[in-house]
Scaffold this active site. Structure first.
Site, PDB file in Angstrom:
ATOM      1  N   HIS A  57       1.021  -1.377   0.153  1.00  0.00           N
ATOM      2  CA  HIS A  57      -0.012  -0.012   0.035  1.00  0.00           C
ATOM      3  C   HIS A  57       0.903   1.269   0.161  1.00  0.00           C
ATOM      4  CE1 HIS A  57      -3.768  -2.098   1.935  1.00  0.00           C
ATOM      5  NE2 HIS A  57      -3.161  -2.846   1.344  1.00  0.00           N
ATOM      6  N   GLU A  59       0.980   3.859   1.691  1.00  0.00           N
ATOM      7  CA  GLU A  59       1.479   4.310   3.204  1.00  0.00           C
ATOM      8  C   GLU A  59       2.547   3.561   3.715  1.00  0.00           C
ATOM      9  OE1 GLU A  59      -3.283   4.973   3.314  1.00  0.00           O
ATOM     10  OE2 GLU A  59      -1.851   3.503   2.036  1.00  0.00           O
ATOM     11  N   CYS A  87      -6.511   2.436   5.665  1.00  0.00           N
ATOM     12  CA  CYS A  87      -7.426   1.027   5.917  1.00  0.00           C
ATOM     13  C   CYS A  87      -6.647   0.628   7.227  1.00  0.00           C
ATOM     14  CB  CYS A  87      -7.098  -0.026   5.017  1.00  0.00           C
ATOM     15  SG  CYS A  87      -5.256  -0.716   5.042  1.00  0.00           S
TER      16      CYS A  87
END
Length: 161
Positions: A57, A59, A87
């Site tokens: 992801h 991040e 998330c």
């Protein structure tokens, strides 16, 4: 670059999200910044498909890059700017990295982990809660997501062979 204004971190995160969409990835971008200097330590977009890695992801990739760059497992005092509400997985990583502030664009009522879903930072086991600033460039971030998924659902053109 003297004399030229630096793009705001969310503008850079949006660039990363657009680049992710061009690669066929869900359009999420993340930027980690040292707010005292304005220096960008990492900028990433989703790469789960390209790397064949469900943890890739934006991040997570940005946190990994910033930690490598600083030679530390903690990013205390730094800020992360993300185009979509993180998330639960990414929210937990933000807490573990001790990032100071989280700025994000569009909310994610379905899969978010900050102000929707499990609200990771409010959980008693979360050892750190960053300051949270939602809705930064929200309309543009939401449009990127909406357009990306609309294009995936679009039926193929008739007559193509």
């Amino acid at each position: 670059m003297s004399g030229l204004a630096r793009p705001a971190p969310m503008a850079i995160a949006l660039e990363e999200a657009r680049a992710a969409a061009r690669r066929g990835e869900t359009p999420v971008g993340a930027v980690i910044v040292d707010p005292s200097s304005g220096r960008i330590l990492a900028r990433e977009g989703n790469r789960t498909r390209a790397l064949r890695d469900p943890t890739a992801h934006a991040e997570i990739l940005a946190i990994r890059a910033a930690c490598r760059r600083l030679g530390s497992e903690r990013l205390a005092g730094l800020d992360i700017h993300v185009t979509l509400e993180p998330c639960p997985f990414c929210a937990a990583a933000i807490a573990a990295a001790r990032l100071r502030r989280l700025f994000y664009g569009a909310p994610d009522p379905r899969s978010g982990g900050v102000e929707h879903g499990p609200r990771i930072f409010s959980h008693p086991q979360s050892h750190h809660r960053p300051e949270i600033y939602p809705g930064i460039a929200e309309a543009e971030a939401a449009a990127l997501m909406r357009d990306f998924f609309a294009a995936l659902r679009k039926p193929p053109c008739a007559g193509r062979g």
